[in-house]
Design a protein around this motif. Structure first.
Motif, PDB file in Angstrom:
ATOM      1  N   PHE A  32       0.833  -1.204   0.000  1.00  0.00           N
ATOM      2  CA  PHE A  32       0.000   0.000   0.000  1.00  0.00           C
ATOM      3  C   PHE A  32       0.871   1.259   0.000  1.00  0.00           C
ATOM      4  N   ARG A  33       1.908   1.235   0.801  1.00  0.00           N
ATOM      5  CA  ARG A  33       2.789   2.408   0.871  1.00  0.00           C
ATOM      6  C   ARG A  33       3.558   2.619  -0.432  1.00  0.00           C
ATOM      7  N   ALA A  34       3.847   1.527  -1.126  1.00  0.00           N
ATOM      8  CA  ALA A  34       4.589   1.651  -2.393  1.00  0.00           C
ATOM      9  C   ALA A  34       3.771   2.386  -3.462  1.00  0.00           C
ATOM     10  N   LEU A  35       2.458   2.438  -3.263  1.00  0.00           N
ATOM     11  CA  LEU A  35       1.611   3.112  -4.252  1.00  0.00           C
ATOM     12  C   LEU A  35       2.027   4.559  -4.471  1.00  0.00           C
ATOM     13  N   SER A  36       2.423   5.212  -3.398  1.00  0.00           N
ATOM     14  CA  SER A  36       2.725   6.643  -3.525  1.00  0.00           C
ATOM     15  C   SER A  36       4.217   6.914  -3.708  1.00  0.00           C
ATOM     16  N   ALA A  37       5.018   5.863  -3.796  1.00  0.00           N
ATOM     17  CA  ALA A  37       6.469   6.074  -3.969  1.00  0.00           C
ATOM     18  C   ALA A  37       6.770   6.287  -5.452  1.00  0.00           C
ATOM     19  N   TRP A  69      -1.832  -2.023  -9.110  1.00  0.00           N
ATOM     20  CA  TRP A  69      -1.957  -0.561  -9.051  1.00  0.00           C
ATOM     21  C   TRP A  69      -0.571   0.085  -9.009  1.00  0.00           C
ATOM     22  N   ARG A 105       1.079   2.558 -11.834  1.00  0.00           N
ATOM     23  CA  ARG A 105       1.519   3.932 -11.569  1.00  0.00           C
ATOM     24  C   ARG A 105       2.977   4.130 -11.960  1.00  0.00           C
TER      25      ARG A 105
END
Lengths: 561, 255
Positions: free
Chosen positions: B80-85, B206, B210
């Protein structure tokens, strides 16, 4: 002899690998190799289909490991021929259409890879091969849709497709794992045999076939763009046209394939079929409504596919499994021809407006429009409402009278009735000098189509499900209580007649469209809702923004570690 | 003492909240090569330690359930945290942490340590490759932060292709071995645990989407830069081919 069948998925795969390894700079050679591989694959698929029609039985080709087996049954053979045939047409079309695009050899390699993966998927003989191929379709499709990397929109919509597919993979994985743990095998024929022997194995108080039926239906919904999982489909037009054709003709039909592949499981999953019927019905209605409101022809085609997929899933929900396969093939050819012809139509329209360059003709046509002439309303009502039901009823009565005792068939006949009435009604609304001539022409076409469709779908069903009792069991399990069914049929008939009246009298009474009128607010509200595509994509976008916000926030709190 | 060794192993084979240390350690290493080596070596070291820690069969049922729950949480939380990296190296180590958490589940289900060491490599090897590739990207563009310049395939076709394929290998795409490890681990789990674990699939899909969106699409407006050398890209290709072969032939053992 059977081992030659391995060549059908392997040929396009080898072609893809050869192009990627050696022919990345040789455009002509890449295209030739690709088309040759597909031609050979198509001929082989047709040969094996012919052999099966000639009386050879099903074949299960077991790989040395736990997975990788192929199951050559009527479903896989017919889909092999269909997929390789459509793919061959798309390949031949792409040879000239894509010639000025960058990455021409890569495009053919990806097209080959996609074909190979779909061919593997439809013939998978075990759950792991099915999951592998199912997953890979999404991955390869992403790269095909995003072929033109200079357009950020292509990447965005390819991403939408990919994420919907991943969400849809989850229930398929779960269903596969539940089946493996419950029936202790990965082989599909073995699992189906064990389900037949022990359909009452329970998990969390639910019979395993029923639970897996729900999960498989959900996986099929994502792949076939059913309502709430449909937002990706209308936007995939940013990919190259041949990819749109292949996708709308083949890939999006995977839902119908999944239902048919797991037909022995769905024989014990009545509630899952009812659910599929409801979702399919909603999708068919919403897809068709959204199609009508689009001002972009390509997006309109996308929503048309969504409506068709809804109808296909609805057919499965009614127990008409072979009809869904027939539908997906017929729709595949129809939609592929529309997409592949779209470029030509646009080009033609740009060059010629269709008006003969004759000043006399122009002045006559423009200054003296034909006087509208229509049939009297009672005659029109009789023709458009009664004739379709008589034609459809008689054609089914002569082909397979026993089907009249199946609820699913009755419901489908209702839809055939609506479609027929709609076609005749549209013809009636056309202003013509001789309305009787037009109506009789339409009626003859309608009779030919209905009789042809009934005959073909009947024999097709016999080929796909040679054991007639299996077909009947599917209809039976998709049935509901007699009283509920009778009420439903009555309701449908009332809706149909009401809809007909509304359509017929709408223009003369001018409902809804006049500002300040009684129904104007409602009309505008529905229009706004549909023009924003029911806000489904907006809701998903907002939800994803919230999730990304929280992902960033956690990362900041934890110092990105 | 055994418990202490097991807890210490959780620093090296990441398990929340000790996974923070693993990530901090990787981040603090100054050189790309050192980071890549650490990505390969730390989980192996952790698994060696685990051999001397608590044996999985010695866990009570509540302990086993708690461990599996924590491992699934770790995997999901990091995915989940990797989504915004958007920095390739940060993205890589967050997803590596998610993947390696699956190893704990396999351990709790009684998989032998030597097998776990091979399973860990299915995530460590692509992650080490991606670490090296992020270094190569940083050397050419001044950083491995994606999204500022799109369509990197235009100036850097070999490097971009290498990154794309390695990302697919890391995120459990068939027929790379990480796919079979995930599937095989899910097969061993009680059915009620499978669904939460499988949430990794949409999260990874996802995340991957991205990353590719930033990497592949748009217009490149930077200066001309030198692509990855042919030899380096061949090396990447060879390693990935090895993983593919391992996926195809080794899947029987995993499943």
């Amino acid at each position: 002899m059977d081992f030659i069948a391995l060549g059908i998925p392997l040929l396009p795969l080898l072609s893809a690998l050869t192009i990627l390894a050696f022919l990345r700079q040789r455009k002509k050679a890449a295209a030739r190799l690709s088309v040759a591989a597909l031609t050979l694959a198509f001929l082989l698929a047709a040969f094996f289909l012919g052999r099966h029609l000639g009386g050879s039985g099903d074949v299960l080709m077991q790989a040395p490991g736990l997975w990788g087996s192929l199951w050559l049954d009527p479903l896989s053979l017919i889909l092999w021929t269909f997929v390789s045939g459509i793919s061959l047409i798309v390949h031949v079309y792409s040879v000239r259409y894509m010639v000025e695009e960058p990455g021409y050899p890569r495009f053919f390699a990806m097209l080959d890879l996609m074909t190979a993966v779909i061919l593997l998927m439809v013939a998978a003989g075990d759950l792991i091969t099915l999951v592998v191929a199912w997953f890979l379709v999404g991955v390869v499709l992403y790269f095909l849709l995003g072929h033109d990397a200079t357009r950020p929109a292509a990447g965005r919509y390819a991403f939408w497709t990919q994420i919907t597919y991943r969400v849809g993979d989850l229930p398929l994985w779960f269903a596969a794992l539940v089946l493996i743990q419950s029936y202790h095998s990965v082989s599909l024929p073995v699992i189906f045999a064990r389900i037949g022997e022990h359909p009452d194995v329970l998990l969390w108080g639910l019979p395993v076939p029923e639970l897996c039926g729900f999960l498989l239906a959900l996986a099929a919904f994502a792949r076939s763009a059913q309502f709430l999982l449909h937002t990706w489909l209308p936007y995939t037009m940013d990919g190259p046209t041949p990819v749109s054709a292949l996708m709308h003709a083949g890939i999006v039909n995977a839902g119908g394939f999944l239902f048919n592949r797991f037909a022995p499981l769905f024989e014990h999953a009545g509630w899952a079929l009812h659910w599929a019927f409801a979702v399919g019905l909603v999708t068919a209605v919403v897809g068709s409504a959204l199609m009508l409101i689009q001002n972009d022809i390509k997006r309109s085609l996308g929503y048309s596919t969504m409506g068709q997929m809804g109808f296909m899933v609805m057919e499965c929900g009614l127990g008409a499994f072979p009809l869904a396969v027939f539908h997906l093939i017929a729709h595949g050819f129809f939609k592929a021809s529309l997409f592949l012809g779209s470029g030509g139509v646009i080009g033609e329209a740009r060059q010629r407006d269709g008006v003969p360059p004759d000043p006399v003709y122009t002045s006559v046509v423009e200054r003296r429009p034909i006087k509208p002439s229509r049939l009297p309303w009672l005659v029109a009502a009789s023709l458009t409402v009664l004739v379709p039901v008589i034609v459809i009823g008689l054609s089914h009565f002569f082909v397979a009278e026993r089907l009249f005792y199946e609820q699913g068939v009755i419901i489908l006949l209702f839809f055939g009735w609506v479609t027929g009435a709609q076609a005749l009604f549209a013809a009636h609304k056309l202003s013509q000098k001789d309305p009787w001539r037009l109506m009789s022409g339409i009626l003859v076409s309608f009779v030919i189509i209905v009789v042809g469709y009934t005959l073909i779908s009947h024999y097709f069903g016999d080929f796909l499900y040679p054991d007639r009792s299996e077909s009947l069991r599917l209809y039976e399990v998709a049935s509901i209580q007699h009283l509920s069914f009778d009420l439903l049929a009555l309701l449908l008939a009332l809706i149909f007649v009401g809809g007909w009246m509304l359509t017929f009298f709408r223009e003369s009474l001018d409902w809804g469209r006049r500002p300040g009128g009684r129904w104007y607010g409602l009309y505008l509200g529905i229009y706004a809702l549909l023009s924003r595509e029911l806000y489904v994509a907006d809701i998903y976008q907002r939800a994803s923004q919230i999730l990304l916000h929280w992902s960033r926030r956690f990362n900041v709190w934890l110092g990105w570690c | 003492m055994l418990a202490a060794i097991t807890v210490f192993a959780a620093f090296l084979v990441p398990l929340f909240p000790l996974s923070w240390v693993f990530n901090r350690l990787l981040d603090s290493l100054p050189m790309t090569t050192a980071r890549a080596l650490a990505v390969l070596a730390l989980p192996q070291l952790g698994l060696l330690l685990l051999q001397y820690g608590v044996a999985p069969w010695a866990l009570t049922d509540p302990q086993r359930r708690a461990l599996v729950a924590l491992a699934i949480f770790t995997a999901l939380f990091y995915a989940f945290r990797a989504l915004s990296a958007r920095d390739l190296f940060i993205w890589t180590r967050l997803n590596l942490s998610a993947g390696l958490a699956v190893i704990w589940i396999a351990w709790a289900m009684g998989t032998a340590i030597p097998v776990l060491q091979i399973l860990a490599l299915t995530w460590s090897v692509p992650a080490a490759l991606l670490t090296l590739l992020s270094g190569a990207l940083a050397a050419r563009l001044g950083g491995s932060y994606l999204g500022l310049m799109g369509n990197l395939v235009e100036p850097l076709p070999r490097l971009t292709a290498s990154i794309v394929l390695t990302v697919l290998a890391l995120l459990a795409t068939p027929v790379f071995p990480s796919f079979f490890v995930l599937f095989g681990t899910a097969m061993q789990l009680p059915l009620s645990w499978i669904l939460p674990l499988l949430l990794l699939l949409p999260l990874w899909g996802w995340s991957c989407g991205r990353l590719f969106q930033d990497l592949l699409f748009g217009a490149y407006r930077g200066e001309a830069v030198e692509d990855l050398s042919l030899l380096s890209s061949l090396m990447v290709f060879l390693v990935l081919s090895g993983l593919l072969v391992l996926g195809l032939y080794g899947s029987g053992g995993v499943l």
